[in-house]
Write an enzyme that holds these catalytic residues in place. Structure first.
Site, PDB file in Angstrom:
ATOM      1  N   GLY A  47       0.834  -1.191   0.000  1.00 57.09           N
ATOM      2  CA  GLY A  47       0.000   0.000   0.000  1.00 57.09           C
ATOM      3  C   GLY A  47       0.864   1.234   0.000  1.00 57.09           C
ATOM      4  N   GLN A  52       3.220   9.929   1.613  1.00 57.67           N
ATOM      5  CA  GLN A  52       4.522   9.274   1.445  1.00 57.67           C
ATOM      6  C   GLN A  52       5.260   9.759   0.202  1.00 57.67           C
ATOM      7  OE1 GLN A  52       2.804   5.118   2.194  1.00 57.67           O
ATOM      8  NE2 GLN A  52       4.888   4.930   2.969  1.00 57.67           N
ATOM      9  N   CYS A 100       7.060  -0.783   6.183  1.00 55.08           N
ATOM     10  CA  CYS A 100       6.563   0.434   5.546  1.00 55.08           C
ATOM     11  C   CYS A 100       7.627   0.935   4.582  1.00 55.08           C
ATOM     12  CB  CYS A 100       6.280   1.493   6.611  1.00 55.08           C
ATOM     13  SG  CYS A 100       5.649   3.044   5.951  1.00 55.08           S
ATOM     14  N   LEU A 101       7.193   1.380   3.413  1.00 51.02           N
ATOM     15  CA  LEU A 101       8.156   1.890   2.438  1.00 51.02           C
ATOM     16  C   LEU A 101       8.861   3.154   2.940  1.00 51.02           C
ATOM     17  CD1 LEU A 101       6.033   1.346  -0.793  1.00 51.02           C
ATOM     18  CD2 LEU A 101       7.943  -0.052   0.013  1.00 51.02           C
ATOM     19  N   HIS A 142      -3.076   0.606   8.555  1.00 48.49           N
ATOM     20  CA  HIS A 142      -1.721   1.134   8.384  1.00 48.49           C
ATOM     21  C   HIS A 142      -1.727   2.324   7.421  1.00 48.49           C
ATOM     22  CE1 HIS A 142       2.783   0.597   7.732  1.00 48.49           C
ATOM     23  NE2 HIS A 142       2.435   1.385   6.735  1.00 48.49           N
ATOM     24  N   GLU A 143      -2.403   2.175   6.280  1.00 52.71           N
ATOM     25  CA  GLU A 143      -2.388   3.252   5.276  1.00 52.71           C
ATOM     26  C   GLU A 143      -3.118   4.493   5.770  1.00 52.71           C
ATOM     27  OE1 GLU A 143      -0.340   3.147   2.967  1.00 52.71           O
ATOM     28  OE2 GLU A 143       0.108   1.028   3.248  1.00 52.71           O
ATOM     29  N   HIS A 146      -1.264   6.851   7.958  1.00 54.23           N
ATOM     30  CA  HIS A 146      -0.385   7.813   7.291  1.00 54.23           C
ATOM     31  C   HIS A 146      -1.087   9.157   7.088  1.00 54.23           C
ATOM     32  CE1 HIS A 146       3.280   5.634   6.244  1.00 54.23           C
ATOM     33  NE2 HIS A 146       2.582   4.597   5.819  1.00 54.23           N
TER      34      HIS A 146
HETATM   35 NI    NI Z   1       3.470   2.707   5.429  1.00 56.47          NI
END
Ligand code: NI
Length: 177
Positions: A47, A52, A100-101, A142-143, A146
């Site tokens: 995701g 981000q 997480c990226l 999680h998304e 953000h």
């Molecule tokens: Ni993330």
């Protein structure tokens, strides 16, 4: 369409609260989502949230089609979710490992609601209303975190369960972000 640089933890833009999207089916929104999709797929992520890539709007995308990063995870349909609202279904929580990226190379154990109802719209303004569980519910939580400036390490309760993927899972073939 382009793969955009992903901000890493420490960048203050990841801590900001994202704004609601007010106009749908616009060239700008479609371009943003195309870039997000290119970026998520290039990095093999489950995701990605607009903050981000430095865009402070309430836009997340997610989807897992047997991702090698999550070999045991169920599939999650590719979804564009704008202006999301979450509601826990029941009180049951479940711990699971997250990456997480924006926190490359690391994993942490995070408690999330096991079942979740999420609502919002897609990029055309069409309504989305789903009740999901398990990994799908985890990815959405999680998304959407953000969008509130929350990164998963902030939710790790016991920091002994946070570390480098290679050290936590030696010998396992898990991508590094
Ligand atoms: Ni993330």
């Amino acid at each position: 369409m382009a793969v955009r640089p992903v901000l890493r933890m420490g960048d203050p833009r990841l801590l900001a609260v994202a704004r609601e999207v007010e106009a749908f089916d616009t060239p700008e929104l479609h371009a943003l989502i195309n870039d997000m999709e290119d970026t998520m797929r290039a990095l093999d992520g489950a995701g990605l949230a607009a903050p981000q890539i430095g865009v402070g709007l309430q836009v997340v995308i997610f989807g897992v089609a047997h991702n090698p990063r999550y070999p045991d995870a169920e599939e999650v349909p590719y979804t564009v979710l704008v202006n999301p609202q979450l509601e826990a279904v029941g009180e049951e929580m479940e711990e699971g490992w997250e990456g997480c990226l924006s926190v490359p190379g690391m994993r942490g154990l995070v408690s999330r609601y096991k079942r979740l109802r999420y609502r919002g719209v897609d990029q055309f303004g069409n309504g989305i209303d789903r009740t999901v569980g398990d990994f799908h519910a985890r990815v959405v939580q999680h998304e959407v975190d953000h969008l509130m400036g929350i990164l998963y390490p902030m939710r790790v309760r016991d920091m002994r369960n946070f570390g480098f993927t290679e050290e936590l899972f030696p010998g396992e073939d898990i991508a590094d972000d």
